[in-house]
Design a protein around this motif. Sequence first.
Motif: not given
Length: 660
Positions: A300-310
């Motif tokens: 649930x970290x920033x780094x885990x959500x960023x790939x989904x956003x990309x």
Amino acid sequence: MGQTLTEKILDDHLVEGKLETGEEIGIEIDQVLTQDTTGTMVWLQFEAMDLDEVQTELAAQYCDHQTYQFDFKNTDDHRFLRSAAGTFGAHFSRPGNGICHNVHKENFAAPGKTLLGSDSHTPTPGGLGELAIGAGGIDIAVAMGGGSYYIDMPEVVNVRLEGELPEWATAKDVILELLRRLSVKGGVGKVLEYTGPGIESLSVPERTTITNMGTELGATTSIFPTDEKTEEYLDALGRGDEYVELSPDEDAEYDDEIVVDLSDLEPLIAKPSMPDNVVPVREVAGQSVDQVIIGSCTNGAYEDILPAAKMLEGRTIDRKTDMIVAPGSKQASEMLAREGHVAELMAAGVNFSEATCGACIGIGHVPASDSVSLRTFNRNFEGRSGIEDDSVYLCSPEVATAAALKGEIVDPRDLADELGDLEDPGFELGDRYDTGGEDPDLISPDEAVDDELVKGPNIGDVPLKDTMEADLEGPALLKMGDNITTDHIIPATQDILMYRSNVPKLSEFTLSRVDDSFAERALDADGGFLVAGENYGQGSSREHAALCPMYLGVEGVLAQSFARIHKANLFNFGLIPLTIDEETYEKIEQGDDVEIVDDVAEAVRSGQEEFTVRVNDDWEATAYLDASEREREILADGGKLAHTKKQAQSGGSGATPADD
Ligand code: MIC
Ligand code: SF4
């Protein structure tokens, strides 16, 4: 002989015992954490032991599991917790600020320190070199009072990582691969220490996905050495000065070694309903998906959500699939919002949630009946999502997002081929977490709002058990199979969770997921035993899984083996955990009359290991008690609270905060 990193940190904190596998050791705890669903008991026990001030370097109280506050009982718990943090000297993290492990990692976790937490995923900051262990609430209360924490010195296993992750494989696949190989009990009694050249390519948030989910292996904890990646992460958090270089000695000797070549990994998925039910994603491709959730303390970290956003940029999710993103911390939400990713996710059809545990324990986003949910969480135990017979799969954010795009499970590599313009988003560390200003959601002891305890009507006392008796006899109240989880023993769904501070009421739900007549039968029997197969009590650290059976009069558990934290909780609440062999397990039936033949109290205190169990006055078997001298005293005194009070009254020495 050189030392492992685990041994080095333990050595620095050793108060009692020797670092020999299987020997009981006492260690000093630097930091403690607790959360809203285990925390009320922690502070009630802290108060009941007449402790008045936190003695550890740092204590933090988080409110993360039930942040929606559906019932005043939840809000009362949060208000009580804020008052306890203020009164006794802990940091307080408001509801909505995020999941304890994420917020702790961002604000306090530090290399070389010891952390004890009343949540089973406390090992998360092992990813930045902290030796972090999950435990029952009363162990946290004692540690906060300055007492040592006792464990059997675990085996230290070298998990050697080689190579680099190929495209579309992630840190989640590393831990899923270990679960596939070792199973949910493969790590019991072990620390998994990561080494090898493969580490270099993994940054801290990736490492913490691995250490977080080491809990699903049953491991005591998991730890990585520190390096430039650790320094870079601490710098981004504005805490670069807390970096310490840590590594094992070159000639360190490990009890075992497991090699994982990262370059051999591919996207993996855990099928319903056990985290070790792992297969390559391609094997279940084509399965229609109703719901996808990205979040939890694992991913649930920033780094885990960023790939989904990309991956979702300029695209929309499938019409029949709902997608929810629940960040692990408000800080992650804030960063994603400032950078515009929240808007992109929303435009793609994502429902963006507050930072909470929520859905992970069936609070919100409960799947529809007969539906499939793909989650980036760490546990998919049956019914945990809030509906019996659920179908929850565990996977990486990339696999989850690919499924949301296609509406069915798909290997992201195949989806990339199909779409032509979908690229592996890769891993990107956030530049700057620290927004510079004061954090209004994290209240330090100096800024405390309250200086006395505020208890709502649902906050009761901690029940005490009587001293152990000579005769232990009663029916085998319930016979269960292998891998019974604490979610079976005391579920954490909202209807039940709101009674965590009210043991008489909570006890009514004990083992209801296995047999809903259990609580009533146990009360009527006024004594008796639970019988189980292997790995009894795996999962959560919730001490209620021992406290509630104790309240109902259960005297002990006969099981083929026990999960570590739950076994400690059984001692802490005066329930005897006896190990039986497979033959005895097969032979004993629910309803049989069970008698432990010896003078049990005397035998427990004197160090006896073998006990004769007589069943139906007809046949006998041997059961084993594997316990240290300290655990035996706690058990015979009727649990840790009674034991600690007794110690304090006699002014004696031992494992008590009063005299440590
Ligand atoms: C869990 O993931 O099962 C929990 C809910 O976080 C528990 C804590 C609890 O039961 O309150 C855990 O992991 O210890
Ligand atoms: Fe919360 Fe789930 Fe993590 Fe437990 S496993 S701390 S419920 S997010």
